[in-house]
Design a protein around this motif. Sequence first.
Motif, PDB file in Angstrom:
ATOM      1  N   GLU A 142      -8.691   3.726   1.828  1.00 17.28           N
ATOM      2  CA  GLU A 142      -7.574   3.560   0.888  1.00 17.28           C
ATOM      3  C   GLU A 142      -7.416   2.097   0.494  1.00 17.28           C
ATOM      4  O   GLU A 142      -7.168   1.773  -0.679  1.00 17.28           O
ATOM      5  CB  GLU A 142      -6.283   4.058   1.526  1.00 17.28           C
ATOM      6  CG  GLU A 142      -6.250   5.552   1.806  1.00 17.28           C
ATOM      7  CD  GLU A 142      -4.999   5.972   2.545  1.00 17.28           C
ATOM      8  OE1 GLU A 142      -4.322   6.913   2.073  1.00 17.28           O
ATOM      9  OE2 GLU A 142      -4.680   5.364   3.598  1.00 17.28           O
TER      10      GLU A 142
ATOM     11  N   LYS B 250       0.932   3.947  -3.139  1.00 16.28           N
ATOM     12  CA  LYS B 250       0.694   5.386  -2.982  1.00 16.28           C
ATOM     13  C   LYS B 250       1.854   6.214  -3.538  1.00 16.28           C
ATOM     14  O   LYS B 250       1.662   7.348  -3.980  1.00 16.28           O
ATOM     15  CB  LYS B 250       0.433   5.714  -1.504  1.00 16.28           C
ATOM     16  CG  LYS B 250      -0.970   5.313  -1.047  1.00 16.28           C
ATOM     17  CD  LYS B 250      -1.252   5.678   0.393  1.00 16.28           C
ATOM     18  CE  LYS B 250      -0.796   4.644   1.368  1.00 16.28           C
ATOM     19  NZ  LYS B 250      -1.246   4.907   2.769  1.00 16.28           N
TER      20      LYS B 250
ATOM     21  N   ASP C 264      -0.072  -4.397   4.299  1.00 10.71           N
ATOM     22  CA  ASP C 264       0.061  -3.063   4.889  1.00 10.71           C
ATOM     23  C   ASP C 264       1.117  -3.189   5.982  1.00 10.71           C
ATOM     24  O   ASP C 264       0.810  -3.183   7.175  1.00 10.71           O
ATOM     25  CB  ASP C 264      -1.275  -2.599   5.460  1.00 10.71           C
ATOM     26  CG  ASP C 264      -1.223  -1.167   5.970  1.00 10.71           C
ATOM     27  OD1 ASP C 264      -0.385  -0.395   5.471  1.00 10.71           O
ATOM     28  OD2 ASP C 264      -2.007  -0.837   6.877  1.00 10.71           O
TER      29      ASP C 264
ATOM     30  N   THR D  42      -2.278   2.452   6.690  1.00  9.45           N
ATOM     31  CA  THR D  42      -3.264   2.705   5.651  1.00  9.45           C
ATOM     32  C   THR D  42      -4.673   2.745   6.231  1.00  9.45           C
ATOM     33  O   THR D  42      -4.981   2.011   7.173  1.00  9.45           O
ATOM     34  CB  THR D  42      -3.175   1.622   4.559  1.00  9.45           C
ATOM     35  OG1 THR D  42      -1.815   1.524   4.114  1.00  9.45           O
ATOM     36  CG2 THR D  42      -4.043   1.951   3.363  1.00  9.45           C
TER      37      THR D  42
ATOM     38  N   PHE E 230       0.815  -1.214   0.000  1.00 12.82           N
ATOM     39  CA  PHE E 230       0.000   0.000   0.000  1.00 12.82           C
ATOM     40  C   PHE E 230       0.852   1.270   0.000  1.00 12.82           C
ATOM     41  O   PHE E 230       0.537   2.239  -0.700  1.00 12.82           O
ATOM     42  CB  PHE E 230      -0.966  -0.018   1.186  1.00 12.82           C
ATOM     43  CG  PHE E 230      -2.008  -1.105   1.059  1.00 12.82           C
ATOM     44  CD1 PHE E 230      -3.130  -0.911   0.277  1.00 12.82           C
ATOM     45  CD2 PHE E 230      -1.826  -2.328   1.683  1.00 12.82           C
ATOM     46  CE1 PHE E 230      -4.083  -1.913   0.128  1.00 12.82           C
ATOM     47  CE2 PHE E 230      -2.764  -3.338   1.542  1.00 12.82           C
ATOM     48  CZ  PHE E 230      -3.895  -3.136   0.755  1.00 12.82           C
ATOM     49  N   ASP E 231       1.944   1.265   0.750  1.00 10.08           N
ATOM     50  CA  ASP E 231       2.853   2.412   0.715  1.00 10.08           C
ATOM     51  C   ASP E 231       3.488   2.542  -0.667  1.00 10.08           C
ATOM     52  O   ASP E 231       3.649   3.652  -1.190  1.00 10.08           O
ATOM     53  CB  ASP E 231       3.945   2.259   1.778  1.00 10.08           C
ATOM     54  CG  ASP E 231       3.391   2.396   3.189  1.00 10.08           C
ATOM     55  OD1 ASP E 231       2.605   3.323   3.433  1.00 10.08           O
ATOM     56  OD2 ASP E 231       3.731   1.563   4.044  1.00 10.08           O
TER      57      ASP E 231
END
Length: 525
Positions: A188, A154, A179, A184, A150-151
């Motif tokens: 999202e 983004k 995650d 998160t 997820f990081d």
Amino acid sequence: MSAKSVFLYDTTLRDGTQGEGFQLSGLDKLRIAERLDAFGVDYIEGGWPGSNPKDVEFFQEAKKLELKHAKLAAFGSTRRANTPVEEDPQVALLLAAETPVVTIFGKSWEMQVTEVLRTTVEENRAMIHDTVAYLVKHGREVVYDAEHFFDGYKDSPEHALAAIEAAAQGGASCLVLCDTNGGTLPSEVEEICAAVKARIPNTPFGIHTHNDCELAVANAVAAVKAGGTQVQGTINGYGERTGNCNLTSVIPILQLKMGIEVVPQLDKLQDLSYFVDDVSNNPHFARAPFVGRTAFAHKGGMHVNAVQKLARSYEHIVPESVGNARNILVSELSGQSNILLKAERLGIPLEKGSKEASAILKNVKELENEGYSFEAAGGSLEILIRRELGQYTKPFDLTEYHTSFRQYRDGHPPVCEATVKLAVNGTPELTVAEGHGVVNALDLALRKALLPFYPEIAEVSLVDYKVRILDGHDATAAKTRVLIVSTDGHRNWGTVGVSDNIIEASWLALVDGIDLFLQRRKAAN
């Protein structure tokens, strides 16, 4: 092919053990694996064969397990950069574990690829693809954990999607979006999962969340709503930092709230939760949702009255559906309904509005005002009720007790001593005992005095002793509350004593503990 739409992947034995205070021996891991299998978990991640000797030994012993439902998974990483997959020793150890499933993780965040692995984006994708394809070629089902997905998404959606696409092209059975930093939000997660499903529609995806924002369970639910088919987590939420997605919370949410059947016997959930705590020698979290001791505890009188009439007025599920039970607490907030339900559970008939019920309630509130607490001291409450109803026979008459502590200067060990003088049916008894502390000596002297008259108390032992200082501003003169938990090997009960003298408070709790045992024995006979 199974008709299940969501599969449970337990990583208690691997990710859970990264949590502070959560340690398991090889035997512990085998016992938990068997219990998870019996409960109905689909995948059990046993550990990382390449990381430590304990996990290598576990996988050797795990070959002897006769798992009836779950698939055992070995965990590891992709091949090293610029190393042929067939020459990577860590990958060889994954195959040597001989598990039907292998889970590998790889980098999804471009920053991690360039700054941590110190390699190129192209080589990272090759590492992912080659390792998955190699393990699939050797007959393994491969679950791919996309670390920091997820990081990474983004920062660069294209890079993150291309990384998991490499795993899909290699033949991974499931792409698990991690995650890893736990930062998160559910909105999202749902949005990004939808993008993954649109980009790679033919490979199922799962979710692996951490609880750094207290959102691990919520994020797992969001992923399932977006089409996720695998949920990874740990029993009781154990794991690194603040922990992982708590399976004891997400399982009943999936099954009871979302109508997704994930286990055959949900009513075994609390037993599983307590088992893992006990095996790892950790205290149970009383306030845990669904499985905690207070999850269905009712204290306020109006609430108890409503629950008595219509349980769902203050309970979102039936407690027994997860193996728990309703707990009616008695305190200064209590109404008669609390007292009536407690008495009913004790098998003592008590009518609402009766003078006995009113007297018991009045007594409880007065004692609570003095510092007593009956929430964890049901034994003392039972004694109180029996006395008020005339169902109590005094087992002995105390004449006096005395305690002493002597410290020597010549190297002689300190001595704690207690003397108890009492009478049973007019027959006097005087005993002296030494103990490891003043309270222990007092306990031993009391038992020694009573044993000639009540030999059955040899079955009773103490399993817990807690002291709480009330009104601490009074310093050493403060009132003290002592809670003692006793057992006869089959049943536990709590008793309480309050005094501005810790020895007196301990004595009151000790006496109630033995007293209750004798009252119950008499009632049973």
